[in-house]
Design a protein around this motif. Structure first.
Motif, PDB file in Angstrom:
ATOM      1  N   MET A   1      -8.222 -13.875   5.352  1.00 13.63           N
ATOM      2  CA  MET A   1      -7.467 -12.864   6.072  1.00 13.63           C
ATOM      3  C   MET A   1      -7.505 -11.562   5.292  1.00 13.63           C
ATOM      4  SD  MET A   1      -3.520 -13.039   7.164  1.00 13.63           S
ATOM      5  CE  MET A   1      -2.596 -11.555   7.119  1.00 13.63           C
ATOM      6  N   GLU A   2      -7.807 -10.504   6.014  1.00 12.19           N
ATOM      7  CA  GLU A   2      -7.874  -9.194   5.387  1.00 12.19           C
ATOM      8  C   GLU A   2      -6.509  -8.516   5.452  1.00 12.19           C
ATOM      9  OE1 GLU A   2     -10.059  -4.915   5.931  1.00 12.19           O
ATOM     10  OE2 GLU A   2     -11.014  -6.680   6.781  1.00 12.19           O
ATOM     11  N   LEU A   3      -6.090  -7.975   4.321  1.00 15.03           N
ATOM     12  CA  LEU A   3      -4.807  -7.279   4.238  1.00 15.03           C
ATOM     13  C   LEU A   3      -4.998  -5.841   4.711  1.00 15.03           C
ATOM     14  CD1 LEU A   3      -1.908  -7.766   3.229  1.00 15.03           C
ATOM     15  CD2 LEU A   3      -2.630  -6.941   1.005  1.00 15.03           C
ATOM     16  N   THR A   4      -4.261  -5.454   5.743  1.00 18.28           N
ATOM     17  CA  THR A   4      -4.329  -4.081   6.254  1.00 18.28           C
ATOM     18  C   THR A   4      -3.018  -3.363   5.965  1.00 18.28           C
ATOM     19  OG1 THR A   4      -3.468  -4.697   8.419  1.00 18.28           O
ATOM     20  CG2 THR A   4      -5.868  -4.811   8.133  1.00 18.28           C
ATOM     21  N   ALA A   9       3.577  -2.892   5.696  1.00 18.24           N
ATOM     22  CA  ALA A   9       4.506  -2.000   6.404  1.00 18.24           C
ATOM     23  C   ALA A   9       5.521  -2.790   7.219  1.00 18.24           C
ATOM     24  CB  ALA A   9       3.730  -1.039   7.293  1.00 18.24           C
ATOM     25  N   LEU A  10       5.158  -4.009   7.607  1.00 21.67           N
ATOM     26  CA  LEU A  10       6.095  -4.860   8.343  1.00 21.67           C
ATOM     27  C   LEU A  10       7.319  -5.222   7.503  1.00 21.67           C
ATOM     28  CD1 LEU A  10       3.655  -7.310  10.159  1.00 21.67           C
ATOM     29  CD2 LEU A  10       5.046  -5.512  11.200  1.00 21.67           C
ATOM     30  N   LEU A  11       7.177  -5.211   6.180  1.00 23.57           N
ATOM     31  CA  LEU A  11       8.307  -5.539   5.301  1.00 23.57           C
ATOM     32  C   LEU A  11       9.346  -4.423   5.257  1.00 23.57           C
ATOM     33  CD1 LEU A  11       6.744  -7.265   2.168  1.00 23.57           C
ATOM     34  CD2 LEU A  11       7.924  -8.306   4.097  1.00 23.57           C
ATOM     35  N   PHE A  12       8.964  -3.184   5.567  1.00 29.69           N
ATOM     36  CA  PHE A  12       9.886  -2.060   5.426  1.00 29.69           C
ATOM     37  C   PHE A  12      11.182  -2.245   6.206  1.00 29.69           C
ATOM     38  CE2 PHE A  12       7.385   1.632   3.497  1.00 29.69           C
ATOM     39  CZ  PHE A  12       6.614   0.779   2.733  1.00 29.69           C
TER      40      PHE A  12
END
Length: 129
Positions: A1-4, A9-12
């Motif tokens: 899986m590639e980290l984009t 940003a979903l953690l913000f």
């Protein structure tokens, strides 16, 4: 899986909401400590002194919850920078540490909730007598 960029940003919002909840806990305990301090000065009750001791422990846990959540947030930002600079390996590593820090923060939150619940149970038992 590639980290984009969108993944960290979903953690913000999650971390921001978590920090709000932690801050609300901190403010509630701070108000309770101030209230108990006033009662202790009036009565010098050993029971109040014991409650303050327990609240000190909870306050310490909340401080550590906040610190690890902030650390997680910071690492998420660093991850985004590393992704932007195309340092994929380091971005994955830092993001993993960020998730680990968030898990530690949530586990500390669980411990604090357990302590809070025990304190309330003691209060209820005392009222039922």
């Amino acid at each position: 899986m590639e980290l984009t960029l969108s993944i960290p940003a979903l953690l913000f919002p999650a971390i921001s909401l978590t920090m709000l909840a932690y801050n609300a806990r901190y403010l509630a305990i701070a108000a309770l400590i101030r209230q108990l301090h006033q009662k202790y000065e009036e009565t010098s009750s050993p029971a109040i002194a014991l409650q303050v001791k327990k609240l000190r422990k909870r306050l310490s846990i909340i401080k550590n919850m906040q610190a690890t959540a902030i650390f997680s947030f910071l690492l998420a930002v660093i991850t985004m920078s590393l992704i932007y600079l195309e340092f994929g390996f380091w971005a994955n590593l830092v993001f993993g540490i960020s998730l680990l820090a968030l898990m530690v923060s949530l586990m500390l939150s669980l411990v604090e909730v357990q302590l809070s619940t025990k304190a309330l149970e003691i209060q209820l038992e005392d009222m039922e007598k």
